[in-house]
Design an enzyme around this catalytic site. Structure first.
Site, PDB file in Angstrom:
ATOM      1  CE  LYS A  93      -0.304   0.145   4.996  1.00  0.00           C
ATOM      2  NZ  LYS A  93      -1.213   0.314   6.081  1.00  0.00           N
ATOM      3  NE  ARG A 131      -6.694   0.662  10.870  1.00  0.00           N
ATOM      4  CZ  ARG A 131      -5.635   0.434  10.590  1.00  0.00           C
ATOM      5  NH1 ARG A 131      -4.550   1.394  11.099  1.00  0.00           N
ATOM      6  NH2 ARG A 131      -5.013  -0.702  10.351  1.00  0.00           N
ATOM      7  CG  HIS A 153      -3.650  -4.293  12.058  1.00  0.00           C
ATOM      8  ND1 HIS A 153      -2.932  -4.839  11.600  1.00  0.00           N
ATOM      9  CD2 HIS A 153      -3.645  -2.954  12.178  1.00  0.00           C
ATOM     10  CE1 HIS A 153      -1.767  -4.110  11.599  1.00  0.00           C
ATOM     11  NE2 HIS A 153      -2.006  -3.042  11.868  1.00  0.00           N
ATOM     12  NE  ARG A 191      -2.534  -7.822   7.970  1.00  0.00           N
ATOM     13  CZ  ARG A 191      -3.242  -8.404   8.974  1.00  0.00           C
ATOM     14  NH1 ARG A 191      -4.110  -9.669   8.840  1.00  0.00           N
ATOM     15  NH2 ARG A 191      -3.352  -7.577  10.136  1.00  0.00           N
ATOM     16  CE1 TYR A 225      12.315  32.613   5.187  1.00  0.00           C
ATOM     17  CE2 TYR A 225      11.933  30.144   4.991  1.00  0.00           C
ATOM     18  CZ  TYR A 225      12.110  31.520   4.090  1.00  0.00           C
ATOM     19  OH  TYR A 225      11.581  31.604   2.932  1.00  0.00           O
ATOM     20  CB  CYS A 255      13.332  26.320   3.157  1.00  0.00           C
ATOM     21  SG  CYS A 255      14.439  27.398   4.409  1.00  0.00           S
ATOM     22  CG  MET A 256       8.156  24.618  -0.197  1.00  0.00           C
ATOM     23  SD  MET A 256       7.128  25.935  -1.059  1.00  0.00           S
ATOM     24  CE  MET A 256       6.090  24.696  -1.797  1.00  0.00           C
ATOM     25  CG  ASP A 257      11.067  24.268  -2.926  1.00  0.00           C
ATOM     26  OD1 ASP A 257      10.659  23.333  -3.437  1.00  0.00           O
ATOM     27  OD2 ASP A 257      10.745  25.532  -2.987  1.00  0.00           O
TER      28      ASP A 257
END
Length: 391
Positions: A48, A149, A181, A237, A282, A329-331
């Protein structure tokens, strides 16, 4: 001439500096080791979440090469993609919306995909698809043994069993398995595990007494393959362990001969010397207390790099682990290379995580740094990072 962008889904993206390398032989070897530890007749490889970030079809084929004879996924689309890739082995899918996924359920039934059923509503949805397709559906009855669940609670189990029995008599569907599970699967000695397994055995007995079966019983996930052989039943599993990661805090994968299959790397795009008293990234949450060399890595939280790794010695560059400095940071993020660069220069490879036997940090170490686990780390890695495979 400008470079044409690669196409990812509906989005156009430029080639990315970061790279994910997947060692398929590690998955194959890990499955082989786990299979030898299992007392079960059957072994389900869980692929998955795009094979836990390793690649759905590639991970599945590697697991089958290692001895898995079942595949498990959450989403129906994943199961159908495996069939469309030519994989014929049994597949179980367990997460779908009975009231809205009719087309996908029909496609799954038509493709010979086993479906988990944990409510009468789901059972009726599968039965409807079976009738429309003119093909008997295979199902696994799921018991909620305490996770709260998926699955039917024990008090609702008799209704589910009775409805299943009626549909089996009509040859609409066939109950092939029963599963649950465990809520405390990663704490083997927890008393709730024994109580949950007793409930499961009681539920299976009720199903058998009603005339269902024989049912393939499966309870054990990765942790219990390694630490609770008494829970192996008819099938186990494997998820995290087959990718070489720890399925529980008390388990060291290397002790069982398991190794990580996924490595994330990127080049250093900038190396600079900064004086003492320099703020980094930052808000200047990190300050240099002496002259330092900093390296810039072109990956950030848009690529799945968690902000919580700041300050932790997790990045391998120049043959040793270096600390992340300042906010991610983002990138991009910065690495503290030390008071001397030590020969490190632009273009050198930075290994974010991989196989700890090579001196790299593991995804489990990254998970610990953010008070989580390695599975969160590997599943964060963005699709825009190129996957490269080696056998």
């Amino acid at each position: 001439m400008s470079q044409r962008p690669a196409v990812l889904g509906n989005e156009a993206v430029q080639a990315h500096a970061g790279q994910v390398t997947v060692d398929l032989s590690a998955i194959t070897d890990n499955v082989g080791r786990l299979r030898r530890l299992s007392r079960s007749s059957h072994f389900m490889a869980v692929v998955k979440g795009n094979g836990y970030g390793h690649g759905l079809v590639s991970a599945a084929r590697a697991a089958l090469d290692g001895g898995a004879d079942w595949l498990g996924v959450a989403q129906l689309a994943e199961a159908i993609a495996l069939r469309e890739a030519g994989i014929a082995e049994p597949i179980l899918a367990w997460l779908y919306l009975a009231s809205a996924d009719n087309e996908m359920i029909e496609r799954a039934v038509a493709s010979g995909i086993d479906l988990s059923v944990g409510s009468v509503e789901q059972l009726r949805a599968v039965a409807g698809a079976s009738r429309r397709q003119g093909r008997r559906a295979e199902i696994h009855l799921e018991l909620d043994s305490g996770l709260s669940r998926g699955g039917a609670r024990l008090e609702d189990w008799p209704e589910l069993v009775e409805a299943t029995k009626q549909l089996e008599r009509q040859n609409v569907l066939h109950s092939r398995g029963a599963w649950t599970h465990l809520a405390w699967a990663d704490v083997p000695a927890h008393s709730a595990n024994s109580a949950s397994v007793l409930d499961f055995e009681r539920a299976v007995h009720e199903a058998h007494m009603a005339g269902l079966g024989p049912l393939t019983r499966h309870v054990a996930s990765s942790a219990n393959i390694l630490d609770r052989p008494d829970l192996h039943f008819d099938m186990v599993r494997a998820g995290l362990a087959m990718y070489g990661l720890s399925p529980a805090d008390h388990i060291n994968p290397a002790a069982f001969g398991l190794r990580p299959a996924l490595t994330v790397t990127a080049p250093l795009v900038l190396v600079k010397r900064v004086p003492a008293g320099t703020g980094v990234s930052y808000e200047h949450r990190a300050m240099t207390h002496e002259s330092r060399f900093l390296g810039l890595v072109p990956l950030g939280y848009a690529d799945g790099i968690p902000k919580g790794i700041s300050g932790h010695r997790l990045v391998k560059v120049g043959g040793e682990l270096k600390p992340v400095i300042g906010k991610v940071c983002m990138d991009q993020f910065m690495v503290d290379l030390g008071p001397e660069a030590g020969g490190i220069s632009v273009g050198d490879t930075v290994e974010l995580f991989g196989d700890p036997s090579t001196g790299a940090a593991s995804a489990d170490m990254w998970g610990e740094a953010i008070s989580s686990h390695g599975d969160e780390i590997i599943n964060r890695i963005a699709p825009r990072l190129v996957r490269r495979y080696r056998a």
